[in-house]
Design a protein around this motif. Structure first.
Motif, PDB file in Angstrom:
ATOM      1  N   ALA A 210       0.846  -1.192   0.000  1.00  0.00           N
ATOM      2  CA  ALA A 210       0.000   0.000   0.000  1.00  0.00           C
ATOM      3  C   ALA A 210       0.881   1.241   0.000  1.00  0.00           C
ATOM      4  CB  ALA A 210      -0.927   0.018   1.213  1.00  0.00           C
ATOM      5  N   VAL A 211       0.408   2.301  -0.653  1.00  0.00           N
ATOM      6  CA  VAL A 211       1.145   3.560  -0.715  1.00  0.00           C
ATOM      7  C   VAL A 211       0.297   4.668  -0.103  1.00  0.00           C
ATOM      8  CG1 VAL A 211       2.130   5.301  -2.238  1.00  0.00           C
ATOM      9  CG2 VAL A 211       2.458   2.882  -2.761  1.00  0.00           C
ATOM     10  N   ASP A 212       0.923   5.493   0.705  1.00  0.00           N
ATOM     11  CA  ASP A 212       0.281   6.669   1.285  1.00  0.00           C
ATOM     12  C   ASP A 212       0.829   7.885   0.549  1.00  0.00           C
ATOM     13  OD1 ASP A 212      -0.485   8.844   2.965  1.00  0.00           O
ATOM     14  OD2 ASP A 212      -0.674   7.466   4.660  1.00  0.00           O
ATOM     15  N   ASN A 213       0.053   8.423  -0.397  1.00  0.00           N
ATOM     16  CA  ASN A 213       0.533   9.535  -1.220  1.00  0.00           C
ATOM     17  C   ASN A 213       0.862  10.766  -0.388  1.00  0.00           C
ATOM     18  OD1 ASN A 213       0.319   8.234  -3.734  1.00  0.00           O
ATOM     19  ND2 ASN A 213      -1.851   8.726  -3.895  1.00  0.00           N
ATOM     20  N   GLU A 214      -0.018  11.099   0.562  1.00  0.00           N
ATOM     21  CA  GLU A 214       0.167  12.332   1.336  1.00  0.00           C
ATOM     22  C   GLU A 214       1.391  12.249   2.255  1.00  0.00           C
ATOM     23  OE1 GLU A 214      -4.040  11.979   0.071  1.00  0.00           O
ATOM     24  OE2 GLU A 214      -2.640  10.636   1.084  1.00  0.00           O
ATOM     25  N   LEU A 215       1.598  11.111   2.878  1.00  0.00           N
ATOM     26  CA  LEU A 215       2.745  10.948   3.771  1.00  0.00           C
ATOM     27  C   LEU A 215       3.988  10.483   3.026  1.00  0.00           C
ATOM     28  CD1 LEU A 215       1.131   9.379   6.972  1.00  0.00           C
ATOM     29  CD2 LEU A 215       1.560  11.783   6.416  1.00  0.00           C
ATOM     30  N   GLY A 216       3.830  10.100   1.761  1.00  0.00           N
ATOM     31  CA  GLY A 216       4.979   9.726   0.948  1.00  0.00           C
ATOM     32  C   GLY A 216       5.644   8.438   1.387  1.00  0.00           C
ATOM     33  N   THR A 217       4.841   7.436   1.755  1.00  0.00           N
ATOM     34  CA  THR A 217       5.399   6.193   2.264  1.00  0.00           C
ATOM     35  C   THR A 217       4.807   4.968   1.578  1.00  0.00           C
ATOM     36  OG1 THR A 217       3.774   6.187   4.071  1.00  0.00           O
ATOM     37  CG2 THR A 217       5.943   7.146   4.527  1.00  0.00           C
TER      38      THR A 217
END
Length: 352
Positions: A210-217
């Motif tokens: 999974a990717v968290d776009n806002e946190l960049g992780t």
């Protein structure tokens, strides 16, 4: 048969299946009941992803994989009805969605899936599920271990470039995952590898990403070991592992990952405790004062059987889904929809 009767029948059927396998726990008596169960697919569901309609969120769809040699991507409406299907695919495994890939000068929303038997990723436009990849894009070229499984899409906030993070059935620690920059060449989507990274325990496999776009992780499940965290932007040239969590509490496989976003930086990480038929919940932002420490907030028993993949949104989809929708793959060739309020109630209760 009324909708409630259908749900009850499917729950009893999957409960019977689970009890026949000693590795699986039965559905708990206090398990969260699904708001909706989708129509069954021909073969074996594996992973869902939610596409939000740009002007009317009540017309959003869930795209899920039917994992077989003659499988494909299927689209479901919010009532769980099949409303679309891709061309036939050779064992599509996981799927993820991104918005605004520029193809032939136009922005196109896309679903990207791994096609295990062809060693490719496949790219489809949304919501029509039409192939725009000229037959597919080979991945892990030059490697002995190639068959792709997991995929997650990262949209970089600064320039809106889209990257696919791809995992495989097995691979070397340190370069198990490859990251591809997606772009357009004429009428077709293309991809080029820009990064190789990712530690691996060697215990089982890495599938759920999974990717968290806002946190960049990037978060991924190193099955039967833990959940690992890395930075998402390949331009940072930083392949150091940021966090390792979820090492305890799982019956066997830690699998599907979904990120519920309350704000741009807060929310929950939900991870399937696959053989226990529960979901482990961690704070998206980490512990207070340490964004790389992830204490367990709750373990939620669900009616979902042996879940491989999940997705969640906090967007108001109308009706029962005003605070969002959680969707999880289940045995029985279906996906289960849960109104987010049902999940939030269990999280709140665990905090007391």
């Amino acid at each position: 048969m009324k909708n409630n009767s259908i749900i009850a029948f499917l729950l009893l059927s999957t409960l019977f299946i689970s009890c026949k396998d000693d590795k699986l726990a039965p559905v708990a008596a206090n398990a969260v009941k699904p708001t909706t169960i989708t129509e069954a697919l021909p073969h074996d569901t594996d992973d869902p992803s939610i596409w939000i309609h740009p002007t009317d969120s009540t017309k959003s769809i869930i795209v899920g994989t039917d994992k077989d040699t003659d499988g494909g991507l299927y689209a479901f409406d919010l009532n769980g009805k099949i409303v679309g299907k891709s061309e036939v695919l050779k064992r599509p495994n996981n799927v993820d969605i991104a918005y605004g890939l520029v193809i032939d000068g136009k922005k196109v929303d896309v679903a990207v899936t791994t096609e295990r038997e062809s060693n490719k990723i496949r790219i489809f436009s949304l919501p029509d599920l039409k192939a725009i990849d000229n037959g597919g894009i080979p991945v892990f070229e030059g490697e002995e271990l190639r068959d792709p499984m997991g995929v997650a899409l990262y949209t970089r906030p600064g320039d809106n470039k889209i990257f696919a993070v791809v995992g495989r059935k097995s691979g070397p620690s340190g370069s198990y995952l490859w990251q591809y920059e997606l772009s357009g060449n004429g009428k077709f989507a293309t991809a080029k590898v820009v990064r190789k990274f990712g530690a691996y325990s060697g215990k089982k496999e890495i599938e759920a990403i999974a990717v968290d776009n806002e946190l960049g992780t990037i978060l991924y499940c190193d099955e039967q070991f833990a959940i690992r965290k890395y930075k998402a932007d390949p331009a940072l040239n930083d392949n150091k592992e940021m966090a390792l969590f979820g090492k305890t509490g799982f019956k066997a496989d830690n699998e599907g990952i979904a990120i519920y976003k309350k704000t741009d930086s807060t929310g929950y990480i939900l991870v399937s405790n696959q053989q226990a038929n529960t979901f482990m919940v961690y704070p998206r932002e980490g512990a207070k004062g340490n964004p790389n420490n992830y204490p367990l907030l709750a373990e939620i028993p669900t009616s979902t059987i042996e879940c491989d993949g999940a997705d969640v949104t906090s967007i108001n989809l109308g009706g029962k889904y005003k605070n969002g929708l959680f969707v999880a793959m289940s045995n029985g060739m279906t996906f289960h929809y849960y109104a987010w309020d049902l999940m939030q109630q269990r999280i709140d209760a665990a905090k007391k």
